[in-house]
Design an enzyme around this catalytic site. Structure first.
Site, short mmCIF file in Angstrom:
data_model
loop_
_atom_site.label_atom_id
_atom_site.label_comp_id
_atom_site.label_asym_id
_atom_site.label_seq_id
_atom_site.Cartn_x
_atom_site.Cartn_y
_atom_site.Cartn_z
N GLN A 1 0.81 -1.23 0.11
CA GLN A 1 0.01 0.27 0.24
C GLN A 1 0.57 1.15 0.18
O GLN A 1 0.31 2.46 -0.37
CB GLN A 1 -0.68 -0.24 1.11
CG GLN A 1 -1.48 -0.77 1.24
CD GLN A 1 -3.49 -1.23 2.14
OE1 GLN A 1 -2.37 -1.75 2.88
NE2 GLN A 1 -4.32 -0.40 2.45
N ARG B 1 4.04 0.73 12.92
CA ARG B 1 3.45 -1.16 12.86
C ARG B 1 2.93 -1.29 11.16
O ARG B 1 2.87 -0.54 10.48
CB ARG B 1 2.02 -1.68 12.83
CG ARG B 1 1.63 -2.89 12.16
CD ARG B 1 0.37 -3.49 12.71
NE ARG B 1 0.42 -4.90 11.91
CZ ARG B 1 -1.10 -4.65 11.51
NH1 ARG B 1 -1.95 -4.36 11.48
NH2 ARG B 1 -1.08 -5.99 10.92
N HIS C 1 1.06 -9.24 4.91
CA HIS C 1 0.30 -7.94 4.00
C HIS C 1 -0.10 -8.27 3.22
O HIS C 1 -0.62 -7.35 2.66
CB HIS C 1 0.35 -6.90 4.83
CG HIS C 1 -0.55 -6.01 5.79
ND1 HIS C 1 -1.23 -5.39 6.39
CD2 HIS C 1 -2.10 -5.95 4.66
CE1 HIS C 1 -2.11 -4.59 6.81
NE2 HIS C 1 -2.97 -5.35 5.41
N GLU D 1 -4.73 -10.54 8.93
CA GLU D 1 -5.98 -10.74 8.52
C GLU D 1 -6.83 -11.41 7.85
O GLU D 1 -7.10 -11.65 6.46
CB GLU D 1 -6.48 -9.28 8.05
CG GLU D 1 -6.82 -7.70 9.13
CD GLU D 1 -7.25 -6.76 8.06
OE1 GLU D 1 -8.22 -6.10 9.03
OE2 GLU D 1 -8.25 -6.83 7.26
N ASN E 1 -7.70 -5.93 15.15
CA ASN E 1 -7.78 -5.36 13.80
C ASN E 1 -9.73 -4.87 14.29
O ASN E 1 -10.32 -5.30 14.18
CB ASN E 1 -8.06 -5.33 12.38
CG ASN E 1 -6.07 -5.09 12.45
OD1 ASN E 1 -5.37 -5.29 13.37
ND2 ASN E 1 -5.81 -5.72 11.03
N TYR F 1 -13.04 -2.21 12.64
CA TYR F 1 -13.16 -0.93 12.49
C TYR F 1 -14.71 -0.63 12.46
O TYR F 1 -15.82 0.53 12.36
CB TYR F 1 -12.87 -1.75 10.69
CG TYR F 1 -11.63 -1.20 10.57
CD1 TYR F 1 -10.87 0.72 10.28
CD2 TYR F 1 -10.77 -2.10 10.19
CE1 TYR F 1 -9.69 0.38 9.82
CE2 TYR F 1 -9.42 -2.01 10.02
CZ TYR F 1 -9.43 -0.71 9.33
OH TYR F 1 -7.69 -0.51 9.91
N GLU G 1 -4.98 -2.33 14.20
CA GLU G 1 -5.90 -1.31 13.64
C GLU G 1 -6.64 -1.11 13.88
O GLU G 1 -7.51 -1.66 14.25
CB GLU G 1 -5.78 -1.98 11.97
CG GLU G 1 -4.53 -1.97 11.30
CD GLU G 1 -4.99 -2.70 10.32
OE1 GLU G 1 -6.08 -2.54 9.33
OE2 GLU G 1 -4.39 -4.13 9.55
#
Length: 482
Positions: A26, A83, A128, A173, A316, A318, A384
């Site tokens: 990313q 991280r 990742h 994840e 993580n 959200y 996250e």
């Protein structure tokens, strides 16, 4: 005990890990530079119609060339930890340990050394999502060989970087890897096979993690004294009607076991998949004419290796979903054919830039309590948590700047408030919080149309500019709470 709409004061434990997070594909760019091998995300993004704005991570934030600039932002935020992930094909172009790319290794050594020089501790993620294309060509996560290949990769990284890296995440994840990559095909490698391949992939992901953990245990722990885990992505599944209907409460627990528990139960609890998940898949398999379940089994030896392969729980979070018995709400969506649970949202919930991201701070507190209770009160690191803004295809960079970003500021404050309540009132052992993300970056199948950064990135010029949320987060970090 403080309610969801109450603001509290208080501090976290001494040494609480305050950080931000990114991932290699990313932000790094330089996708084919200095001997790096291709990844499945290089292949996926270079194929038309996979990314919303037809973009890719070829350049992204150009972090491969900007170690000093990245560290400068971290210093400005006053965080104690950073991280980031290693690109497996940048270190091993073929995915195998007999072919090491020195330039890639040097880059990560420069980054780690620069962090430590500036008083910032690295938390390193081994995987990742950017699997080497060479491994994908021989089966990828569907291959029986991949757990051993991954353990070899982890072994090399522990040996090369572990003298300075004391916090490791093996896999980020895994549920998203299996679900978006192999069930619905929204992520690389883009496979759509909801009934079989996600489960096989999950077996290999769990074994890869466990083997890597045991390698660290046997070869490196005594000398390096680090900690190893993985990052579990989890929504909070809140029963519709607050669970007054037992069917909705059961559906919510089923949803939690199918998502969070899919990878948490084997590692943090039993060495095997969650009981409700096993029952449901066996039942559905039989309905489809199979006498055996489509969920692969672990041997007793594998279960022993898997169970307890953690030093902390990486979480993580959200968003939250309202979960109901699917027969009671025709408008609710079902995530998977094997999962008899309907998912919906509350129309009063505020929505962030990502279409799936509803802002529900109290869900994080409830999830923390659930994880703590179900898995024996482990130390939890929130690896996250973050908020996005949406920018349509073709939006000009000046339109994405949004310096004030009030919604993100409120998201950060409200979610850390709920973490503090979980820590202070619910006695959850939370010892770290990593905000996603340090800066705007390539947001997978959304490309650059979704921005999570504390820092805006102008992808035309490369300029990084702090948003007000960066200042907001820095104040919380400096106070170690509220």
């Amino acid at each position: 005990m403080a309610s969801a709409d109450t603001t509290v004061s208080g501090k976290f434990c001494e040494g609480f890990a305050w950080g931000v997070a990114t991932s290699a594909y990313q932000i790094e760019g330089k996708w084919d530079a200095d001997g790096k091998g291709k990844s499945i995300w290089d292949d996926f993004t270079h194929t038309p119609n996979h990314v919303e704005d037809s973009s890719n991570g070829d350049v992204a934030c150009d972090s491969y060339s900007k170690v000093e600039e990245d560290v400068k932002m971290l210093k400005e935020l006053k965080v104690s930890h950073y991280r980031f992930s290693l690109s497996w094909p940048r270190i091993m172009p073929t995915g195998k340990a007999d072919n090491i790319n020195k330039a890639g290794v040097d880059y990560y050594n420069r980054l780690i050394d620069a962090l430590l020089k500036n008083g910032i501790q690295p938390m390193v993620t081994l995987y990742h999502w950017d699997l080497p294309s060479a491994i994908e060509e021989s089966g990828g996560w569907l291959s029986e060989e991949i757990p051993e290949l991954f353990a070899d990769y982890a072994d090399y990284c522990f040996g090369e970087f572990g003298d300075r890296v004391k916090l490791w995440i093996t896999i980020n994840e895994p549920q998203i890897v299996a679900y978006l990559g192999y069930c619905v095909g929204l992520h690389a490698p883009g496979t759509q096979d909801p009934l079989t391949k996600p489960y096989l992939v999950s077996r290999h992901l769990i074994l890869s993690h466990a083997k890597s953990y045991r390698v660290y245990d046997s070869k490196y722990r005594a000398a390096q004294k680090g900690k190893v885990s993985l990052s579990i992505n989890s929504d909070w599944a809140h029963p519709a009607g607050d669970g007054k209907d037992p069917k909705d409460a059961h559906a919510a627990e089923l949803y939690m076991q199918f998502t969070n528990g899919w990878f948490s139960d084997p590692i943090f609890l039993s060495g095997d998949y969650p009981p409700l998940m096993k029952e449901a898949i066996a039942k559905k398999s039989k309905e489809l004419g199979s006498e055996t379940s489509r969920l692969p089994v672990f041997s007793e030896e594998e279960k022993k290796m898997i169970k307890g392969s953690y030093d902390f729980y990486g979480l993580n979070y959200y968003t939250t979903r309202l979960i109901c018995d699917p027969a009671s709400n025709e408008k609710a969506t079902r995530m998977h054919p094997d999962l008899d649970a309907g998912s919906a949202t509350d129309p009063t919930w505020e929505r962030a830039g990502s279409p799936w991201l509803y802002i529900v701070p109290w869900g994080l507190r409830r999830l923390l309590k659930y994880v703590s209770d179900r898995y024996g009160k482990p130390t939890i690191m929130i690896t996250e948590n973050g908020c996005s803004t949406k920018h349509p295809v073709g939006a000009k960079e000046e339109e994405t700047l949004q310096i004030e970003d009030a919604q993100r500021q409120n998201y950060v404050k409200s979610h850390i408030q709920e973490v503090l309540k979980a820590y202070r009132d619910d006695k959850v052992d939370v010892q770290g919080y990593f905000l996603w993300s340090l800066m705007d970056n390539f947001e997978w199948s959304a490309g650059y149309t979704e921005r999570f950064g504390l820092y805006h990135v102008d992808f035309q010029t490369g300029t990084r500019t702090p948003r007000k949320s960066a200042e907001c987060y820095r104040e919380i970090v400096q106070k170690n709470g509220f």
